[in-house]
Design a protein around this motif. Structure first.
Motif, PDB file in Angstrom:
ATOM      1  N   UNK A   1      49.569   7.330  11.324  1.00 15.80           N
ATOM      2  CA  UNK A   1      47.714   7.424  10.699  1.00 15.80           C
ATOM      3  C   UNK A   1      46.987   8.866  11.990  1.00 15.80           C
ATOM      4  N   UNK A   2      46.670   8.567  13.320  1.00 20.82           N
ATOM      5  CA  UNK A   2      46.499   9.219  14.244  1.00 20.82           C
ATOM      6  C   UNK A   2      47.082  10.473  13.675  1.00 20.82           C
ATOM      7  N   UNK A   3      48.601  10.960  13.982  1.00 28.83           N
ATOM      8  CA  UNK A   3      49.391  11.970  13.805  1.00 28.83           C
ATOM      9  C   UNK A   3      48.805  12.451  12.710  1.00 28.83           C
ATOM     10  N   UNK A   4      48.870  12.284  10.904  1.00 31.55           N
ATOM     11  CA  UNK A   4      48.505  13.029  10.049  1.00 31.55           C
ATOM     12  C   UNK A   4      46.875  13.478  10.714  1.00 31.55           C
ATOM     13  N   UNK A   5      45.721  11.701  10.557  1.00 31.99           N
ATOM     14  CA  UNK A   5      44.602  13.017  10.800  1.00 31.99           C
ATOM     15  C   UNK A   5      45.016  13.756  11.259  1.00 31.99           C
ATOM     16  N   UNK A   6      45.432  14.511  12.820  1.00 29.76           N
ATOM     17  CA  UNK A   6      45.260  15.206  13.490  1.00 29.76           C
ATOM     18  C   UNK A   6      45.433  16.805  13.022  1.00 29.76           C
ATOM     19  N   UNK A   7      47.059  16.366  12.315  1.00 31.28           N
ATOM     20  CA  UNK A   7      47.343  17.366  11.451  1.00 31.28           C
ATOM     21  C   UNK A   7      47.004  18.151  10.612  1.00 31.28           C
ATOM     22  N   UNK A   8      45.850  16.483   9.744  1.00 37.35           N
ATOM     23  CA  UNK A   8      45.069  17.151   8.676  1.00 37.35           C
ATOM     24  C   UNK A   8      43.603  17.892   9.076  1.00 37.35           C
ATOM     25  N   UNK A   9      43.227  17.551  10.387  1.00 31.62           N
ATOM     26  CA  UNK A   9      42.023  18.536  11.126  1.00 31.62           C
ATOM     27  C   UNK A   9      43.290  19.722  11.601  1.00 31.62           C
ATOM     28  N   UNK A  10      44.529  19.978  11.606  1.00 27.59           N
ATOM     29  CA  UNK A  10      44.551  21.397  12.216  1.00 27.59           C
ATOM     30  C   UNK A  10      44.632  22.353  11.173  1.00 27.59           C
TER      31      UNK A  10
END
Length: 80
Positions: free
Chosen positions: A52-61
């Motif tokens: 979930x954290x990785x997904x949020x980071x990737x969406x942010x990028x």
């Protein structure tokens, strides 16, 4: 907490710097390593949390990349 997590009311005020992006990429690297380690150990609950954290980071990028002009997209006086 992820360096990419910024409350909604502060998002427009946050300046994205190369240092912030680098920290985010390093965090993603660490998250991926943790996910693989937990998967190998059969610890699914921990995997999901990190995913979930990785997904949020990737969406942010992706959002930053979409908002940034691409190098060849700027028009010059010669091309007009």
């Amino acid at each position: 907490m992820s360096v990419a997590f910024v409350p909604e009311k502060l998002r427009s005020k946050v300046e994205v710097t190369p240092e912030t992006l680098q920290r985010l990429l390093e965090e993603n690297d660490q998250l991926i390593r943790c996910i693989v380690e937990y998967q190998n150990k059969g610890r699914a609950a921990e995997c999901v949390q990190h995913q979930h954290t990785l997904h949020r980071n990737l969406i942010y990028l992706a959002t930053i990349a979409e908002a940034s002009p691409s190098p060849g997209s700027e028009k010059t006086a010669d091309s007009v």
